[in-house]
Each structure stands twice: as structure tokens, then as C-alpha cells.
Design a protein around this motif. Structure first.
Motif, PDB file in Angstrom:
ATOM      1  N   TYR A 158      43.428  38.004  32.146  1.00 13.52           N
ATOM      2  CA  TYR A 158      43.729  37.306  33.394  1.00 13.52           C
ATOM      3  C   TYR A 158      42.439  36.824  34.024  1.00 13.52           C
ATOM      4  O   TYR A 158      41.350  37.326  33.750  1.00 13.52           O
ATOM      5  CB  TYR A 158      44.528  38.174  34.369  1.00 13.52           C
ATOM      6  N   ASP A 159      42.572  35.838  34.883  1.00 11.13           N
ATOM      7  CA  ASP A 159      41.432  35.250  35.586  1.00 11.13           C
ATOM      8  C   ASP A 159      41.397  35.802  37.007  1.00 11.13           C
ATOM      9  O   ASP A 159      42.347  35.622  37.778  1.00 11.13           O
ATOM     10  CB  ASP A 159      41.558  33.718  35.601  1.00 11.13           C
ATOM     11  N   ASP A 160      40.296  36.475  37.343  1.00 12.80           N
ATOM     12  CA  ASP A 160      40.157  37.080  38.678  1.00 12.80           C
ATOM     13  C   ASP A 160      40.326  36.080  39.805  1.00 12.80           C
ATOM     14  O   ASP A 160      40.820  36.404  40.882  1.00 12.80           O
ATOM     15  CB  ASP A 160      38.763  37.705  38.824  1.00 12.80           C
ATOM     16  N   GLN A 161      39.857  34.833  39.575  1.00 14.26           N
ATOM     17  CA  GLN A 161      39.762  33.862  40.660  1.00 14.26           C
ATOM     18  C   GLN A 161      40.988  32.969  40.792  1.00 14.26           C
ATOM     19  O   GLN A 161      41.296  32.493  41.884  1.00 14.26           O
ATOM     20  CB  GLN A 161      38.514  32.989  40.460  1.00 14.26           C
ATOM     21  N   THR A 162      41.698  32.706  39.692  1.00 17.66           N
ATOM     22  CA  THR A 162      42.849  31.794  39.748  1.00 17.66           C
ATOM     23  C   THR A 162      44.179  32.513  39.669  1.00 17.66           C
ATOM     24  O   THR A 162      45.214  31.933  40.002  1.00 17.66           O
ATOM     25  CB  THR A 162      42.778  30.779  38.595  1.00 17.66           C
ATOM     26  N   GLY A 163      44.170  33.758  39.183  1.00 17.15           N
ATOM     27  CA  GLY A 163      45.432  34.470  38.982  1.00 17.15           C
ATOM     28  C   GLY A 163      46.155  34.078  37.714  1.00 17.15           C
ATOM     29  O   GLY A 163      47.273  34.544  37.465  1.00 17.15           O
TER      30      GLY A 163
END
Length: 697
Positions: free
Chosen positions: A257-262
Motif C-alpha cells: 500500500y501507499d502511505d500517501q495515496t491510500g
């Protein structure tokens, strides 16, 4: 039920696949006892409270086709409750497009993993869904245990929308080949989750569990080549849940998963374990590799309703590598016998007479791996030298360091001889940015940090350099492997001004909670220096000193220093009843150490006799020279005819002079200690054993 109940069932807490991997890696017996203590068929109270505070939980499950998937359920604090020690209820809805939507049916096996990202705490449970009512799922525990936080990075979560509000408008993508966006997401990841299934080996029947595990490292620790994702396997808790499942059912699911985009990326495919990989040996921190060939991928844009503010990397993760570094290390391995350039990146005075030089590869390739205690062979050209001079210096850095460090005592240079010329050149001439040539580290004097037996390190003067490498590596491995080999270091120096690394040793004692201890011996303390404050004892290593600080139990003893120090310490140890086989020596000329074999010890085979007469042929120079029994060793023979072979020690300890034997055979005068291939000769000590010897020189 109490925390002391452990695994109360007659069967093992591990299934056949896990047991097979534990057996393969030599920990099955150890883990049988340990597993029965830490794996429970219920949740202790602190675990139940822990789950109730989580805003999300990671889920491993298996779809109708038997494929594992790693997923996540998000509901906010309180969405998990525990009515009793064997039950969890989860009130949350899977993301639209997540296979978990069909994986929460009554009777399904799932694995759950809870992580508090702010303090790196994690616990896990495996079991079965026993009821489902709308969005509420009832889960019955089969196994519960805590996990160490070794590779978890710290993060602080914050919400971007209500967790109960679905993101159904997002476009879900399903694909079979990893696209550029998926590869980019994987390449920058420092965390992912892996789901595997527990079933009877080699069948599609007998599913008896699902599991989900965390994997962490530095960005770049996961490699993508086409549709194959490759992961280094770092030391863990020795349960081998994931590898054990793959051993029984070679399939796995991964979730990034991407911490910044969700954004969430879910993969599933076939898994394979590479038990003995050359790449793993070059990958810092890895023990082996495993990979997944992706057969299906799902992208869920913006699915996560929370984001994370990155806190910091796990200390364990910082001790690992990445694939770019590994590629450079593999390229370097091909140059082990080649002189390579190293740039001096830092210089530091460790004492009044010892100076450290930090070296970094300057040719674009990586650094060679080495063991704590091994040495580096360097080549420099002091002013006025007819040719470059070669010396060997023990590495005072630890193998986990990113640079080499050699710590060199300045000796007085003599105009009429070689003594001190290189150390004086290094101390007076070399500066940051200069280049020093070196070959790969080598040597048979090193510490095995995995050994359980305590070790005693006895150093005289600059002989402390291998000891600081050993101690630092033991402390580092204690963090990584959760076992610090007990060490007691005795360092004898003339004065406190001459003494090096004392503060480092004291820091290691604090870092290891006393598993590493240090005793400073000063022969000539200053008038204002106080025993017990500025140093620990005055004088030398004696029997009384060792009896005072050691139980004289079963230790390994490592000794390094000038020849008189070496011989004195060796004789003292033998006088205390220490077996010769337990004393390991590295000196400024260890061949000079006179040893007393243990009673009943196997004798070394007699060396082959010298030839009565022989012809020594130097292939590269196209000339031959007659040799008679009693004549000089081959190195001196070559030098007498204008050749300049490389050498370091002239006593068979460093291996610098190793030269390939094209035909014939050699023998040695005295013992040689340098490791050497059978078809090479250490020409500094070698003489002909046959009537003709041809060398690649």
C-alpha cells in the motif's frame, strides 16, 4: 487459562511444512520447546486489549481456487472486540474489489495480524470464522502468539475519511501482468504483507489454516523482474510460518500500500524458495531468497481511509541491504584477487599512536563481505620507494558497516629497511580523498558470532583491532539475531594515551546489557590516573588476573598482539589448563608462536620432502633457474633474478604471495597459516618438492 498455559495440546503447535523447514535449518528441536511456551490456543488478556485498540487489521485468506490473498480490514478503534479469550468479533466491510469479500464466509480459515505502527508492537492469531452477520464476523482462535517487531517501521496514522464510508466510486483494476505503476509501487516499498495457506503437503485438499505475515526492509528490498517478485528472507523468530506454508503449498499472496495515496496493490501467484542463493550471500542481512510469480493482481485506488506519517526505520532494517547494493557486491566478488581502488573517506586518531582510515570502493562496485577479525591487504607507494609496498592490516570495522576501517599504529620508519615505511606514509601523507589499493579481506582468525560458547579476547597494543571488529559485530548480530555471544575483552597497553577504542568497548557493554565486557590493563599509568576509574588494572595479563575476572569455564580464547605478548598469554592459558584447541591466535607473525599440542591431538601430516635438485620455471618471464636442496624459497629466487612478486608477510600468514602452480609440486619450510587453494603456492615459504616446478609468474 493463564499466560503460563502455553500450548496445552498433545500435537505440535507447528504443522508438517513448518517442521520440515525447521528441520532443514537445524532448529526443530529448539523450536518444539519454545513453540509450546509462546503459542497458545487462546488470547492472553493483553492481546485482547491490544486488538480492541487497533484501527485496522491485516488478513490472510484463501479464495475458492485455493489462492492466498493478503488483505486489510479497516474500522477504526473499537471495531474489534473480544467477548472471551478464544473469540474476536470484527465489524468492518472489505474494500470493493477485494477478494476478502467472499473470504469471510462461515467456516473459512483466516489469519489475522495486528500492528501498532507507532510503537512497532504486533500480535497474530490464526483460526476460523464461526459466524457472520452482516458486516460482523465472529472469529474463533486456534493459535495466538506475539511477534517481535524486528523489521517494522514506525508510522503515525491519521484519517482522511470516516472508516465506515466506503470508497466504492474508485475504479478497481484487475490484471495478470504487472504494469509500470505496480512495479514502481513495489520498488519503493519498505513494507508489505504476505498471505500463505496451511494445508497437507502436495495436495489441494486438507486446508487447515491461513496466515498473514509482515515483511519490512529499506526501499528497494523487493525486486521486480517481469511478473516475478523476489524477496530477501531476513532472520526472524524461527517459526518459519510463511516458508513452512510455502513448503507445503507453493502459493502466496502479497499486499502493498501507499502511505500517501491510500492505494492498495494485491497480488497472488506461485511461490518458490531459493535455499542456497549466491545473490542471498551478497544481500546484506539475508539468509535466503523467496519469490512469487504473479498470476493475478488487483489495484484498489485510494481504498485506505487513513494515511501514515513516516516515523523511522527499524534498527534491524537499517542493517540490511537492497538490490542495487547486492548487484554491486556481486560485481565485486569477481574481483577478489584483483587490486581495487578505495577512497579514503575519513581519518580519525584513535590514540596517540593509532590512526583509523575509512575506505570506500572507488570503482563503482560493492564491498567484499568478510568475517570479524579478518585482514585487508593494501598496496601503497611511499615517496622514494622503488615499487609499491604491500602490507596487511586487520579490519577494525564490523562486517555490517558500509565502509572498511583499518586502524594502524605508526612505527618508526628506517631508511635502511622496510619497517615502518608504510605506517609512516599513511600517518603523515594520506589524506581524505586519496586512493589506496586493496585486495579482498581474508584470514583464518575470526569470530563466529552465532556460537553460544563465551569467548575471551586478549589483545596487546594495536592487537586490539580485530577485537573491536569482533565485539561490534557480536553486538550488531545480537540485535539482528536476538543472540549476543558473551565476550570478555582484555586489552593491555603501555599508557592510556596509547590505548584505542576504550570508549567503544564501554558503549558496547551498555548496549548489550553486560553481554560484552571490557578490562583495560595499563602498564605505565600517569601519576594522576586512578585504577578503577581511568583503567581497570595495572600490569599485564596474568593467571591471577584471569582467575579474578573469569570462571575459567569452557571459553574460546582469541589472542592478538606482538610476539612476546602472544607467547606469554598462550603460556599463561596453557598453565591454567586451557586446551590448545581452544586458543586462536593472530599475531604480527603468528608462525613464531610456539604451541603445545593437546594430549591425543592428531598430529599434522609430515610435509613432503624437499627435492634434492629441481628446475624452477617462471612461465610469465620465460626463464628457468636451477635450484638445489637448501637453497632460498621461491620468492627470494624470483627476486634474485629481477622479478617483483607481490608479498606481504614472508612467513606464510597473509597469502598475498599465492601463485598458481602450472606443473610440479612444492613443499614448505615450517608451518604456513594462510588459506590457500591446492594448485597455488605461497612462494614466500615454498620450495620445490619435484624435479621441476612451473609457476605462473
Amino acid at each position: 487459562m493463564t499466560l503460563q498455559d502455553g500450548w496445552t495440546r498433545d500435537t505440535s503447535p507447528f504443522h508438517a511444512g513448518e517442521l520440515a523447514v525447521q528441520e532443514r535449518l537445524g532448529v526443530r528441536e529448539k523450536m518444539d520447546g519454545f513453540g509450546r511456551k509462546v503459542v497458545r490456543p487462546f488470547m492472553p488478556e493483553q492481546h485482547r486489549e491490544f486488538y480492541a485498540e487497533l484501527p485496522l487489521i491485516y488478513v490472510g485468506h484463501v479464495d475458492a481456487e485455493g489462492r492466498p490473498w493478503a488483505s486489510v480490514l479497516v474500522g477504526g478503534a473499537g471495531f474489534i472486540t473480544s467477548p472471551d479469550p478464544r473469540t474476536l468479533t470484527l465489524d468492518a466491510r472489505p474494500f470493493a474489489g477485494d477478494p476478502l469479500a467472499d473470504g469471510l464466509a462461515k467456516g473459512s480459515f483466516i489469519g489475522l495480524l495486528g500492528i501498532n505502527a507507532s510503537n512497532r508492537r504486533r500480535n497474530r492469531v490464526n483460526g476460523q470464522i464461526t459466524d457472520r452477520n452482516g458486516t460482523e464476523v465472529t472469529f474463533t482462535v486456534d493459535q495466538s502468539y506475539g511477534n517481535c517487531p524486528q523489521y517494522i517501521q514506525t508510522r503515525t496514522p491519521f484519517w482522511t475519511r470516516d472508516p465506515k464510508t466506503p470508497n466504492d466510486a474508485a475504479e478497481v483494476s484487475r490484471f495478470t501482468g504487472l504494469d509500470s505503476a505496480a512495479r514502481a509501487m513495489i520498488a519503493q516499498a519498505n513494507t508489505f504483507f504476505v498471505a500463505t495457506a496451511s494445508r497437507n503437503a502436495g495436495t489441494d485438499e486438507g486446508l487447515n489454516g491461513a496466515d498473514v505475515s509482515h515483511r519490512g526492509g529499506k526501499p528497494g528490498f523487493v525486486r521486480v523482474e517481469g511478473n516475478v517478485v523476489t524477496i530477501p528472507d531476513y532472520p526472524g523468530n524461527l517459526h518459519y510460518n510463511t516458508l513452512g506454508n510455502i513448503e507445503a503449498d507453493p502459493r502466496a499472496g502479497l499486499m502493498f500500500y501507499d502511505d500517501q495515496t491510500g492505494d492498495v496493490l494485491m497480488l497472488t501467484g506461485t511461490a518458490e524458495i531459493d535455499w542456497d542463493s549466491t545473490e542471498a550471500k551478497a544481500f546484506r542481512g539475508a539468509e535466503r531468497l523467496w519469490s512469487v510469480k504473479v498470476t493475478e493482481a488487483i489495484r484498489l485506488p485510494g481504498a485506505l481511509p487513513l494515511r501514515w506519517e513516516f516515523g523511522g526505520y527499524s534498527p534491524n532494517a537499517l542493517m540490511t541491504g537492497d538490490w542495487d547494493e547486492t548487484a554491486a557486491n556481486l560485481a565485486a566478488e569477481a574481483k577478489r584477487e584483483v587490486w581495487r581502488p578505495y577512497c579514503v573517506t575519513a581519518i580519525k586518531d584513535e590514540s596517540a599512536v593509532i590512526r583509523s582510515f575509512h575506505l570506500e570502493a572507488a570503482d563503482g562496485d560493492g564491498m567484499f563481505s568478510y568475517e570479524p577479525g579478518q585482514y585487508l591487504t593494501i598496496r601503497v607507494a611511499p615517496s622514494g620507494a622503488d615499487q609499491p609496498l604491500i602490507r596487511t592490516y586487520t579490519l577494525s570495522s564490523a562486517p555490517n558497516d558500509l565502509t572498511y576501517r583499518i586502524s594502524i599504529k605508526r612505527e618508526d620508519a628506517r631508511a635502511d629497511g622496510p619497517a615502518g615505511r608504510v605506517s609512516t606514509h599513511l600517518h603523515t601523507t594520506i589524506k581524505v580523498g586519496d586512493i589506496i589499493e586493496a585486495k579482498a579481506p581474508r584470514g583464518d582468525f575470526f569470530l563466529n558470532t552465532a556460537e553460544k560458547r563465551p569467548a575471551v579476547l586478549l589483545a596487546g597494543g594495536v592487537g586490539v583491532t580485530p577485537m573491536i571488529s569482533m565485539a561490534r559485530q557480536a553486538a550488531s548480530e545480537g540485535v539482528r539475531m536476538r543472540h549476543t555471544r558473551p565476550l570478555r575483552i582484555f586489552h593491555a597497553a603501555q599508557t592510556t594515551a596509547d590505548r584505542a577504542f576504550a570508549e567503544d568497548f564501554h558503549a558496547l557493554r551498555a548496549q548489550t546489557e553486560g553481554r560484552i565486557r571490557y578490562v583495560s590493563l595499563i602498564n605505565g599509568p600517569a601519576a594522576d590516573e586512578v585504577e578503577g576509574k581511568d583503567f581497570d588494572a595495572q600490569g599485564y595479563v596474568t593467571s591471577d588476573l584471569l582467575r579474578k575476572h573469569l570462571a575459567l569455564d569452557d571459553y574460546d580464547f582469541f589472542v592478538c598482539g606482538p610476539p612476546p605478548f602472544m607467547q606469554g598469554v598462550y603460556n599463561t592459558l596453557r598453565g591454567l589448563g586451557v586446551r590448545d584447541a581452544r586458543i586462536f591466535a593472530e599475531a604480527f607473525g603468528p608462525a613464531a608462536l610456539s604451541r603445545t599440542p593437546d594430549e591425543g591431538a592428531a598430529l599434522k601430516p609430515d610435509a613432503a620432502p624437499e627435492a634434492e635438485e629441481s628446475v624452477v620455471a617462471f612461465k610469465g618471464s620465460a626463464f628457468e633457474q636451477r635450484w638445489n636442496k637448501g637453497d632460498v624459497p621461491i620468492l627470494e629466487l624470483a627476486e634474485a633474478h629481477g622479478l617483483t612478486p607481490e608479498y606481504g608477510c614472508r612467513n606464510g600468514t597473509c597469502g598475498t604471495c599465492a601463485t598458481k602452480i602450472m606443473s610440479g609440486a612444492v613443499t614448505y619450510r615450517g608451518d604456513v597459516s594462510a588459506a590457500n587453494a591446492p594448485d597455488y603456492a605461497l612462494i614466500c615459504c615454498a620450495v620445490p618438492a619435484t624435479d621441476r616446478v612451473e609457476l605462473d609468474l
